[in-house]
Structure formats: C-alpha cells, structure tokens
Design a protein around this motif. Structure first.
Motif, PDB file in Angstrom:
ATOM      1  N   LEU A   2     121.466  25.596  17.981  1.00 29.14           N
ATOM      2  CA  LEU A   2     121.858  24.306  18.513  1.00 29.14           C
ATOM      3  C   LEU A   2     120.959  23.870  19.667  1.00 29.14           C
ATOM      4  CD1 LEU A   2     124.873  24.684  20.873  1.00 29.14           C
ATOM      5  CD2 LEU A   2     123.999  26.644  19.638  1.00 29.14           C
ATOM      6  N   PRO A   3     120.811  22.552  19.852  1.00 30.64           N
ATOM      7  CA  PRO A   3     120.066  22.058  21.010  1.00 30.64           C
ATOM      8  C   PRO A   3     120.864  22.340  22.280  1.00 30.64           C
ATOM      9  CG  PRO A   3     120.395  20.333  19.351  1.00 30.64           C
ATOM     10  CD  PRO A   3     121.302  21.462  19.009  1.00 30.64           C
ATOM     11  N   CYS A   4     120.173  22.654  23.378  1.00 33.04           N
ATOM     12  CA  CYS A   4     120.885  22.844  24.635  1.00 33.04           C
ATOM     13  C   CYS A   4     121.272  21.504  25.249  1.00 33.04           C
ATOM     14  CB  CYS A   4     120.039  23.663  25.619  1.00 33.04           C
ATOM     15  SG  CYS A   4     118.401  22.998  25.891  1.00 33.04           S
ATOM     16  N   ASN A   5     120.657  20.424  24.798  1.00 30.94           N
ATOM     17  CA  ASN A   5     120.948  19.079  25.290  1.00 30.94           C
ATOM     18  C   ASN A   5     122.055  18.452  24.443  1.00 30.94           C
ATOM     19  OD1 ASN A   5     120.846  16.230  25.788  1.00 30.94           O
ATOM     20  ND2 ASN A   5     118.813  16.531  26.704  1.00 30.94           N
ATOM     21  N   ASN A   6     123.189  18.137  25.094  1.00 29.76           N
ATOM     22  CA  ASN A   6     124.323  17.571  24.371  1.00 29.76           C
ATOM     23  C   ASN A   6     123.987  16.245  23.703  1.00 29.76           C
ATOM     24  OD1 ASN A   6     125.984  19.713  25.028  1.00 29.76           O
ATOM     25  ND2 ASN A   6     126.841  18.719  26.846  1.00 29.76           N
ATOM     26  N   ALA A   7     123.093  15.475  24.342  1.00 31.87           N
ATOM     27  CA  ALA A   7     122.728  14.171  23.783  1.00 31.87           C
ATOM     28  C   ALA A   7     122.039  14.334  22.439  1.00 31.87           C
ATOM     29  CB  ALA A   7     121.830  13.413  24.751  1.00 31.87           C
ATOM     30  N   GLU A   8     121.222  15.369  22.286  1.00 28.67           N
ATOM     31  CA  GLU A   8     120.544  15.612  21.012  1.00 28.67           C
ATOM     32  C   GLU A   8     121.557  16.043  19.956  1.00 28.67           C
ATOM     33  OE1 GLU A   8     116.600  17.849  19.158  1.00 28.67           O
ATOM     34  OE2 GLU A   8     117.328  18.445  21.139  1.00 28.67           O
ATOM     35  N   GLN A   9     122.511  16.872  20.349  1.00 28.47           N
ATOM     36  CA  GLN A   9     123.578  17.257  19.419  1.00 28.47           C
ATOM     37  C   GLN A   9     124.306  16.021  18.892  1.00 28.47           C
ATOM     38  OE1 GLN A   9     126.324  20.134  21.048  1.00 28.47           O
ATOM     39  NE2 GLN A   9     124.696  21.308  22.055  1.00 28.47           N
ATOM     40  N   THR A  10     124.635  15.107  19.828  1.00 29.66           N
ATOM     41  CA  THR A  10     125.384  13.905  19.454  1.00 29.66           C
ATOM     42  C   THR A  10     124.594  13.027  18.501  1.00 29.66           C
ATOM     43  OG1 THR A  10     126.576  13.921  21.558  1.00 29.66           O
ATOM     44  CG2 THR A  10     126.525  11.839  20.351  1.00 29.66           C
ATOM     45  N   LYS A  11     123.317  12.838  18.770  1.00 29.52           N
ATOM     46  CA  LYS A  11     122.485  11.998  17.904  1.00 29.52           C
ATOM     47  C   LYS A  11     122.400  12.573  16.498  1.00 29.52           C
ATOM     48  CE  LYS A  11     119.380   9.478  21.028  1.00 29.52           C
ATOM     49  NZ  LYS A  11     119.528   8.172  20.327  1.00 29.52           N
ATOM     50  N   ILE A  12     122.231  13.885  16.412  1.00 27.61           N
ATOM     51  CA  ILE A  12     122.130  14.521  15.094  1.00 27.61           C
ATOM     52  C   ILE A  12     123.456  14.412  14.344  1.00 27.61           C
ATOM     53  CG2 ILE A  12     121.795  16.729  13.899  1.00 27.61           C
ATOM     54  CD1 ILE A  12     119.847  17.477  16.164  1.00 27.61           C
ATOM     55  N   GLY A  13     124.554  14.693  15.039  1.00 31.05           N
ATOM     56  CA  GLY A  13     125.866  14.607  14.409  1.00 31.05           C
ATOM     57  C   GLY A  13     126.169  13.207  13.904  1.00 31.05           C
ATOM     58  N   GLU A  14     125.837  12.188  14.703  1.00 31.62           N
ATOM     59  CA  GLU A  14     126.082  10.803  14.306  1.00 31.62           C
ATOM     60  C   GLU A  14     125.228  10.414  13.105  1.00 31.62           C
ATOM     61  OE1 GLU A  14     128.177   8.490  15.139  1.00 31.62           O
ATOM     62  OE2 GLU A  14     129.205   9.609  16.719  1.00 31.62           O
ATOM     63  N   LEU A  15     123.978  10.879  13.094  1.00 26.55           N
ATOM     64  CA  LEU A  15     123.098  10.560  11.973  1.00 26.55           C
ATOM     65  C   LEU A  15     123.688  11.052  10.661  1.00 26.55           C
ATOM     66  CD1 LEU A  15     120.331   9.700  10.721  1.00 26.55           C
ATOM     67  CD2 LEU A  15     119.558  12.030  11.195  1.00 26.55           C
ATOM     68  N   PHE A  16     124.113  12.304  10.633  1.00 32.02           N
ATOM     69  CA  PHE A  16     124.640  12.862   9.385  1.00 32.02           C
ATOM     70  C   PHE A  16     125.997  12.265   9.025  1.00 32.02           C
ATOM     71  CE2 PHE A  16     121.488  16.220  10.231  1.00 32.02           C
ATOM     72  CZ  PHE A  16     120.876  16.241   8.988  1.00 32.02           C
ATOM     73  N   ALA A  17     126.814  11.950  10.033  1.00 31.95           N
ATOM     74  CA  ALA A  17     128.108  11.322   9.754  1.00 31.95           C
ATOM     75  C   ALA A  17     127.905   9.941   9.135  1.00 31.95           C
ATOM     76  CB  ALA A  17     128.925  11.217  11.042  1.00 31.95           C
ATOM     77  N   ASN A  18     126.953   9.164   9.657  1.00 25.83           N
ATOM     78  CA  ASN A  18     126.677   7.835   9.103  1.00 25.83           C
ATOM     79  C   ASN A  18     126.075   7.937   7.708  1.00 25.83           C
ATOM     80  OD1 ASN A  18     127.619   6.437  11.352  1.00 25.83           O
ATOM     81  ND2 ASN A  18     125.632   6.502  12.386  1.00 25.83           N
ATOM     82  N   LEU A  19     125.238   8.950   7.503  1.00 26.06           N
ATOM     83  CA  LEU A  19     124.662   9.158   6.176  1.00 26.06           C
ATOM     84  C   LEU A  19     125.751   9.516   5.167  1.00 26.06           C
ATOM     85  CD1 LEU A  19     122.089   9.238   4.499  1.00 26.06           C
ATOM     86  CD2 LEU A  19     121.711  11.584   5.279  1.00 26.06           C
ATOM     87  N   ASP A  20     126.705  10.339   5.573  1.00 27.43           N
ATOM     88  CA  ASP A  20     127.820  10.686   4.683  1.00 27.43           C
ATOM     89  C   ASP A  20     128.679   9.467   4.349  1.00 27.43           C
ATOM     90  OD1 ASP A  20     127.481  13.286   3.927  1.00 27.43           O
ATOM     91  OD2 ASP A  20     128.664  14.149   5.545  1.00 27.43           O
ATOM     92  N   LYS A  21     128.871   8.582   5.337  1.00 33.56           N
ATOM     93  CA  LYS A  21     129.631   7.351   5.077  1.00 33.56           C
ATOM     94  C   LYS A  21     128.926   6.498   4.034  1.00 33.56           C
ATOM     95  CE  LYS A  21     131.814   7.003   9.642  1.00 33.56           C
ATOM     96  NZ  LYS A  21     131.860   6.252  10.928  1.00 33.56           N
ATOM     97  N   LEU A  22     127.600   6.440   4.131  1.00 28.31           N
ATOM     98  CA  LEU A  22     126.820   5.663   3.171  1.00 28.31           C
ATOM     99  C   LEU A  22     126.904   6.282   1.780  1.00 28.31           C
ATOM    100  CD1 LEU A  22     125.001   3.174   3.103  1.00 28.31           C
ATOM    101  CD2 LEU A  22     123.045   4.669   3.547  1.00 28.31           C
TER     102      LEU A  22
END
Length: 393
Positions: free
Chosen positions: A164-184
């Motif tokens: 995992l990234p040590c930066n929470n912001a990077e974790q959030t961006k990655i999680g949101e990307l895949f969640a939006n891709l799954d919605k699509l």
C-alpha cells in the motif's frame, strides 16, 4: 497497527505527484477487529426471518465488490444463541471456503455463515483496501487448500501480505478510480442484460407459439397466417466432415465447429461458406444454433443448413427461438446427439418473404447491439484487469 516495512517498490502506473515507495503489511494489520461466522439452527423458527442480514457465499457475486443483496435474515436471538456474529457496517466480508476469493464491502451491519472472514475498523482507505485485498486473493485462489471444498484458513489469510502507499491521498485516488470503473462496468453490464431480455421477449412474441398460425406481435401491414413446414422441407441438412485433432492449430485462417459452441481449433481450409446456419449435432451443446458470418470447417459433430427456401436471417432467428426445444431432442447419455431425421421433422412456421425479411433484419440489428454492448463490457473488464496489475503491487 504496526508500522509496515518499507519496500523499494512502486507500481508501474501512478497518479501525478506521488513518488514514495510503497509499504508492506499483513492483512491482519489493516483492521481493528476480525470476525468469523456461523449458521443458526434452521430447525429453530425463532432464529429466522428477523431484521439482521445473514450472508452466504452465494450472495457475494464475483467482481461486484459493493453490491450485496441479502437473501436471508436472522433474529437477535439467533446471534445470541449461535456461532454467528453481528458485524459492524463498513466491514469487508471475505469468502474463505465455498467460492473462496470472493469479497464485498458491506454498507450495513450483518452476520455471515462460517465460510467468511470479516474485517472491521479498516485502518486504511476502505475502497483501496477492497481492491488491494481483491488483487491479493486472485493470486491466492489457485493455491487454496482442501479437496472436496477448497478454502483458505483464517490464520493463513490474515498472514498474507498486501502492498500500500504510505500516502493516504494516493490510496484514496486509487480506490476511487477502481470504484468508478466498477460502476461503469455495472452500468454497461446492466444494458447488456436488458438487451438480452428484450431479445428473449421478442423471440417469444414475434414467432407463433403453442401451435398457433400467427405470432402475438407483428410488424405493420402483415396479417396472413403463417405456413407450417418441416425443417427438412425447406433446406438440406448436411452433416460435417470429421477432421483429425492433430490437424488443428491454435491459429489458422478458418475455425472448426465440431459439436461445441466455440471453435475447437483452426485450419487453413474450409468446407462451408459464410452466412450459414449450423446446429451442433453431438456433445453437451448439441442443439445449439449458430449463425456463421465467415467461411469455416463443419466437423463431424455439426450440421449445416444449405439450399434454404426461406430468408437466412429469418430461419436463424426462428431456430434460436426454438433452441431449448431443439436441445431437448437429444438422445444418448454418454455423448448425447441429435439424429438428422429428428432435426428434419422440426416444425417451422413461415410467413411471406417480405415479413421474413423484416423479422430477420430486426433480430440482426438487435444481435449487433447486443454484441456491441458485450464488447464494451469485456473491454472495460480488460482495462480494469490491466490497471489492477499496473496500479497495485
């Protein structure tokens, strides 16, 4: 949570502005609490039909990580008097036995069967955690233990490493990307399934049913009764030619149909022209109707329909509407097959040429829409798979 050990690793693709190496930790370290599950006695009526969702492996749909629909509910008494546990909402439910490798983020409080490990109090970004664990499980699925029921123990699972990234912001961006891709993906999958339902309904309504002479729904200006014929009266049914398996290639100019739905291989010659209807003669798929838009080799367990006295696309659509009935004509137990005489006697209802043309063209356009939507879904799934490999370690 103990500080993860640093690794000199970074993913192949990253969002702009993030450069720090990722870190490694044990799965058990990303959650404050872990829960197992259990099954309340089915013979005790007061345990069931309560208000608490009780989740089984079959309720977790592969790749649908945020959409769980409970099928059964239990009571508070069941929680108190059985091995199942009440798990807080916003936990991750992971299947460890039947259907091992599936997981879901639970947006409500719930209980599970004994086939689960649940993680609650997630210490990292929740969406990132879901996809990171998902990728790790895909690697582990082929190595699970057990014979009749494959699975992984809770202890083994909690000891697995995730990156995992040590930066929470990077974790959030990655999680949101895949969640939006799954919605699509879900959106396009829903469109695909809707088109399939429309086709099923049209197949039932645009062709006569139950020995009727006219269909329930017709195109404008058509009212004449349809004529009944046997399939053998309107075409020649030709059985294919067996080809040696040693002659097949993984890649070749023409595909070989030999009793299945998909090609059994490829060769560099053909015995059947394009735009030909085929019907599988033998095997588990016997009776399957296919429209072949390319030249191909028709094998020994395959029939083709030649010298048609009807419009090709109309006859193909009619046979697809009757496909389940055709499949029911199979005989034999070891290697089932459909006899040519049986196939020849299938009753076919035929309208005039113009109505055939309209019906065939309608289903051809509908099939193209369905194929286009299916390709969109597959393309998105391939994009997701590629990104999982390149954006997660």
């Amino acid at each position: 949570m103990q500080k993860p050990s640093k690794l000199a690793q970074i993913p192949q693709i990253r969002f702009s502005g993030f450069t720090d190496p990722w870190e490694r930790c044990k799965l058990g370290e990303v959650a404050e609490n872990t829960y197992g599950g259990g099954t309340p006695q089915t013979s005790v009526d007061s345990f069931w039909n309560g208000d608490i969702p009780w989740i089984q492996s079959q309720n977790i749909i592969e790749n649908q990580l945020f959409d769980v629909v409970p099928q059964k509910y239990i009571s508070e008494e069941a929680v108190l008097k059985s091995a199942t546990k009440l798990i807080p909402k916003n936990s991750i439910a992971i299947v460890t036995r039947v259907g091992v490798g599936k997981l879901a983020f639970m947006q409500f409080s719930y209980c599970t069967s004994q086939d689960f490990l649940s993680l609650s109090g997630i210490r990292i970004d929740k969406k990132f955690a879901v996809y990171s664990i998902y990728k790790m499980l895909q690697k582990e699925k082929e190595n699970v233990q057990g014979t009749s029921i494959k699975g992984i123990t809770i202890e083994e699972l909690l000891s697995k490493n995730i990156e995992l990234p040590c930066n929470n912001a990077e974790q959030t961006k990655i999680g949101e990307l895949f969640a939006n891709l799954d919605k699509l993906i879900t959106l396009h999958q829903s469109k695909f399934e809707k088109l399939q339902k429309i086709k099923k309904s049209c197949l039932q309504n645009l062709f006569p049913q139950n020995n009727q002479n006219t269909p329930k729904i017709r195109f404008k200006n058509f009212s004449d009764e349809w004529e009944n014929n046997n399939l053998g009266e309107i075409c020649k049914i030709i059985k294919g030619e067996q080809i040696n398996k040693l002659s097949l290639f993984e890649n070749g100019k023409y595909y070989v149909l030999n009793g299945g739905i998909s090609p059994s291989g490829y060769i560099n010659t053909y015995n059947t022209l394009e735009n030909t209807i085929s019907i599988s003669e033998g095997g588990n798929s016997c009776g399957y109707v296919k429209f072949n838009i390319e030249k191909f080799w028709s094998g020994g367990h395959n029939y083709t329909l030649n010298e048609l006295k009807t419009k090709t696309l109309f006859l193909y659509s009619f046979l697809k509407a009757k496909q389940q009935k055709i499949m029911a004509l199979r005989v034999g137990s070891g290697l089932p097959n459909i006899q040519k005489n049986t196939l020849s006697n299938i009753s076919i209802s035929i309208p005039n040429s113009e109505e055939q043309e309209k019906i065939g063209a309608f289903f051809s356009k509908l099939d193209k829409l369905i194929s286009l939507q299916q390709r969109k879904v597959e393309k998105l799934k391939n994009i997701k798979k590629a990104l999982l490999n390149k954006m997660l370690i």
